[in-house]
Design a protein around this motif. Structure first.
Motif, PDB file in Angstrom:
ATOM      1  N   GLY A  48      -4.758  -0.786  -0.236  1.00  0.00           N
ATOM      2  CA  GLY A  48      -5.091  -2.113  -0.739  1.00  0.00           C
ATOM      3  C   GLY A  48      -4.132  -3.209  -0.311  1.00  0.00           C
ATOM      4  N   GLU A  49      -3.104  -2.833   0.448  1.00  0.00           N
ATOM      5  CA  GLU A  49      -2.144  -3.835   0.893  1.00  0.00           C
ATOM      6  C   GLU A  49      -1.893  -3.687   2.397  1.00  0.00           C
ATOM      7  N   ALA A  50      -1.181  -4.651   2.931  1.00  0.00           N
ATOM      8  CA  ALA A  50      -0.790  -4.551   4.336  1.00  0.00           C
ATOM      9  C   ALA A  50       0.249  -3.440   4.473  1.00  0.00           C
ATOM     10  N   PRO A  51       0.262  -2.763   5.607  1.00  0.00           N
ATOM     11  CA  PRO A  51       1.256  -1.703   5.803  1.00  0.00           C
ATOM     12  C   PRO A  51       2.677  -2.270   5.810  1.00  0.00           C
ATOM     13  N   VAL A  52       3.634  -1.431   5.430  1.00  0.00           N
ATOM     14  CA  VAL A  52       5.035  -1.846   5.466  1.00  0.00           C
ATOM     15  C   VAL A  52       5.766  -1.021   6.516  1.00  0.00           C
ATOM     16  N   PHE A  53       6.971  -1.445   6.839  1.00  0.00           N
ATOM     17  CA  PHE A  53       7.816  -0.692   7.754  1.00  0.00           C
ATOM     18  C   PHE A  53       9.088  -0.314   7.008  1.00  0.00           C
ATOM     19  N   ILE A  68      12.998  -2.010   3.473  1.00  0.00           N
ATOM     20  CA  ILE A  68      11.545  -2.157   3.517  1.00  0.00           C
ATOM     21  C   ILE A  68      11.175  -3.546   4.016  1.00  0.00           C
ATOM     22  N   TRP A  69      10.406  -3.584   5.073  1.00  0.00           N
ATOM     23  CA  TRP A  69       9.899  -4.850   5.595  1.00  0.00           C
ATOM     24  C   TRP A  69       8.419  -5.008   5.236  1.00  0.00           C
ATOM     25  N   GLY A  70       8.055  -6.163   4.751  1.00  0.00           N
ATOM     26  CA  GLY A  70       6.640  -6.449   4.534  1.00  0.00           C
ATOM     27  C   GLY A  70       6.105  -6.087   3.163  1.00  0.00           C
ATOM     28  N   ALA A  71       6.993  -5.804   2.205  1.00  0.00           N
ATOM     29  CA  ALA A  71       6.519  -5.471   0.857  1.00  0.00           C
ATOM     30  C   ALA A  71       6.013  -6.725   0.157  1.00  0.00           C
ATOM     31  N   ALA A  72       4.855  -6.629  -0.492  1.00  0.00           N
ATOM     32  CA  ALA A  72       4.263  -7.785  -1.153  1.00  0.00           C
ATOM     33  C   ALA A  72       5.039  -8.133  -2.428  1.00  0.00           C
ATOM     34  N   ASP A  73       5.386  -7.115  -3.202  1.00  0.00           N
ATOM     35  CA  ASP A  73       6.075  -7.363  -4.471  1.00  0.00           C
ATOM     36  C   ASP A  73       6.761  -6.081  -4.955  1.00  0.00           C
ATOM     37  N   ASP A  74       7.241  -6.105  -6.198  1.00  0.00           N
ATOM     38  CA  ASP A  74       7.967  -4.958  -6.730  1.00  0.00           C
ATOM     39  C   ASP A  74       7.101  -3.706  -6.822  1.00  0.00           C
ATOM     40  N   THR A  75       5.814  -3.909  -7.055  1.00  0.00           N
ATOM     41  CA  THR A  75       4.905  -2.755  -7.132  1.00  0.00           C
ATOM     42  C   THR A  75       4.879  -2.013  -5.799  1.00  0.00           C
ATOM     43  N   THR A  76       4.840  -2.781  -4.724  1.00  0.00           N
ATOM     44  CA  THR A  76       4.855  -2.164  -3.399  1.00  0.00           C
ATOM     45  C   THR A  76       6.144  -1.378  -3.200  1.00  0.00           C
ATOM     46  N   ILE A  77       7.246  -1.974  -3.609  1.00  0.00           N
ATOM     47  CA  ILE A  77       8.543  -1.310  -3.448  1.00  0.00           C
ATOM     48  C   ILE A  77       8.571  -0.002  -4.233  1.00  0.00           C
ATOM     49  N   GLN A  78       7.988  -0.033  -5.428  1.00  0.00           N
ATOM     50  CA  GLN A  78       7.907   1.204  -6.223  1.00  0.00           C
ATOM     51  C   GLN A  78       7.083   2.260  -5.526  1.00  0.00           C
ATOM     52  N   LYS A  79       6.004   1.834  -4.884  1.00  0.00           N
ATOM     53  CA  LYS A  79       5.165   2.798  -4.153  1.00  0.00           C
ATOM     54  C   LYS A  79       5.931   3.420  -2.989  1.00  0.00           C
ATOM     55  N   VAL A  80       6.719   2.610  -2.328  1.00  0.00           N
ATOM     56  CA  VAL A  80       7.544   3.138  -1.232  1.00  0.00           C
ATOM     57  C   VAL A  80       8.558   4.135  -1.777  1.00  0.00           C
ATOM     58  N   GLN A  81       9.185   3.785  -2.879  1.00  0.00           N
ATOM     59  CA  GLN A  81      10.161   4.680  -3.494  1.00  0.00           C
ATOM     60  C   GLN A  81       9.499   6.015  -3.862  1.00  0.00           C
ATOM     61  N   HIS A  82       8.304   5.911  -4.394  1.00  0.00           N
ATOM     62  CA  HIS A  82       7.567   7.122  -4.763  1.00  0.00           C
ATOM     63  C   HIS A  82       7.255   7.963  -3.533  1.00  0.00           C
TER      64      HIS A  82
END
Length: 299
Positions: A48-53, A68-82
Motif C-alpha cells: 500500500g505504500e511506495a517501496p523503501v530502501f 531507511i530512505w523513502g519511509a512515509a511515516d512512523d508506521t512505515t518505519i515500524q514495518k521495516v523494523q518488523h
DNA sequence: TGCCAGGGTCTTT
DNA sequence: AAAGACCATGGC
C-alpha cells in the motif's frame, strides 16, 4: 534521496553480525540484496505504500543500525523494523538449541564454527514459495540464475545512488502470466505451471501465510501446503522453515542436508531417509536450525 | 562428459 | 503405501 530515517534494532546475545552477513554473501548470484563493506542493502516493498530502501550495518552492542530512505511515516518505519527482525530471526531464543547442539556429534562443530548465525528467513510468502519451487531438483547456481531472470523480468525496481535494486514480482503479476512467458527463462514447463498456479491461489486468497499461521498444528500447516500442486514435502518444509519459522520444519529429502551428513561422517554415499531420521532424533523441535547450520558446511 | 542438482507428479503394483 | 517413469536444464 538525501534524507533518511535511522533506527537501531537490539539483538540477542547469541548473535553475530559477521556470521549472518557471511551467510548472505555466500549466496552467490543473489539478486534481492547486496552486501558490501559491512553493509546489507536492499529495496523493500511495503504493501500500500511506495517501496523503501534500507541499509543495515553492525552497531555492536547497540544491535543493528538500519537506515531507511523513502519511509512515509512512523508506521512505515515500524514495518521495516518488523521485517528486519523477522528476516534475521531476532526473536528466537537460541540457548536451548545451543545446549542441545553441544552434545550432538553433527552440530557440535557447526555451532562452534557459526556461532551467532540466525536462520535468515524469507519473510515474504510468495517469494519463499517461489524460491522453493525454482530450486527444486536443480543445482543452486542455476537456481540463482533462474531467480534473477524471474525477478528482473517480472519484478519492479528502484534506483539508489546509481544502482538498481529489485523487488520480487507480485503474485498478481505472475498469476496473469501464461506458461509460454516463463519457459523462455529456462524454467521447465512444470515449474512454470507451479509458479503460476501458486500465484493464482495467493491472489484468490486460498493460500496465505495467515492461514498457515492459524493452522492448528505443524502437520496441518504442512498439509495445507502439500495440497498445492507443485509443493511436495521438501518445498512445504522449506517454506515452513524459511518463512513461517516453524522450529521443527525439516526438509528430509534435502540434498544439501544429506551431503552435509555424508561429509561430516566421511561416508561414501548419502545417508538414507531412515538413517537421517535416526541421527536427527536429538534435534527434536530444532530440526530447522539444525538444517540451517549444517548447510553452512557446504559453502 | 556424464553425473547430479536445496523434487514433484503421475501411474503402476 | 511403495516403487518406478518421467520431467528436462545447466553446472562442474
Amino acid at each position: 534521496m538525501e534524507q533518511y530515517d535511522e533506527i537501531q534494532i537490539p539483538v540477542p546475545a547469541e548473535f553475530s553480525f559477521h556470521q549472518n552477513m557471511k551467510y548472505l554473501m555466500d549466496a552467490g548470484n543473489e539478486c534481492m540484496y547486496e552486501v558490501e563493506d559491512g553493509h546489507i542493502r536492499r529495496a523493500l516493498s511495503i504493501p500500500g505504500e511506495a517501496p523503501v530502501f534500507i541499509d543495515i550495518s553492525d552497531a555492536g552492542t547497540d544491535g543493528l543500525l538500519v537506515k531507511i530512505w523513502g519511509a512515509a511515516d512512523d508506521t512505515t518505519i515500524q514495518k521495516v523494523q518488523h521485517y528486519v527482525t523477522d528476516w534475521f530471526d531476532l526473536e528466537t531464543d537460541l540457548r536451548p538449541f545451543y545446549a542441545m547442539a553441544q552434545e550432538d556429534r553433527y552440530l557440535q562443530k557447526a555451532i562452534e564454527q557459526f556461532y551467532g548465525l540466525r536462520n535468515m528467513g524469507i519473510p515474504d510468502f510468495f517469494e519463499a514459495v517461489s524460491w522453493g519451487i525454482i530450486g527444486q531438483q536443480i543445482n543452486l547456481a542455476f537456481a540463482f540464475t533462474l531467480k534473477r531472470r524471474f525477478v528482473e523480468t517480472f519484478g519492479s525496481s528502484i534506483e539508489w545512488q546509481g544502482k538498481r535494486y529489485w523487488l520480487f514480482p507480485t503474485p498478481e503479476t505472475i498469476a496473469a502470466l501464461s506458461v509460454e512467458e516463463l519457459v523462455p527463462l529456462q524454467m521447465t514447463q512444470r515449474k512454470s505451471e507451479y509458479l503460476i498456479g501458486v500465484a493464482r491461489l495467493i491472489v484468490e486468497g486460498s493460500l496465505t501465510k495467515e492461514a498457515l499461521q492459524a493452522a492448528g498444528s505443524f502437520k496441518d500447516a504442512e498439509k495445507l501446503l502439500t495440497a498445492v500442486r507443485g509443493i511436495g514435502p521438501w518445498t512445504a518444509n522449506y517454506v515452513l522453515m524459511r518463512c513461517l519459522r516453524s522450529p521443527n520444519a525439516f526438509p528430509l529429502a534435502d540434498v544439501g542436508l544429506l551431503n552435509a551428513i555424508k561429509y561430516l561422517d566421511n561416508l561414501d554415499e548419502k545417508p538414507s531417509r531412515e538413517e537421517l531420521l535416526r541421527l536427527a532424533v536429538p534435534w527434536a523441535d530444532w530440526e530447522s536450525y539444525a538444517t540451517f547450520y549444517l548447510w553452512r558446511f557446504l559453502y
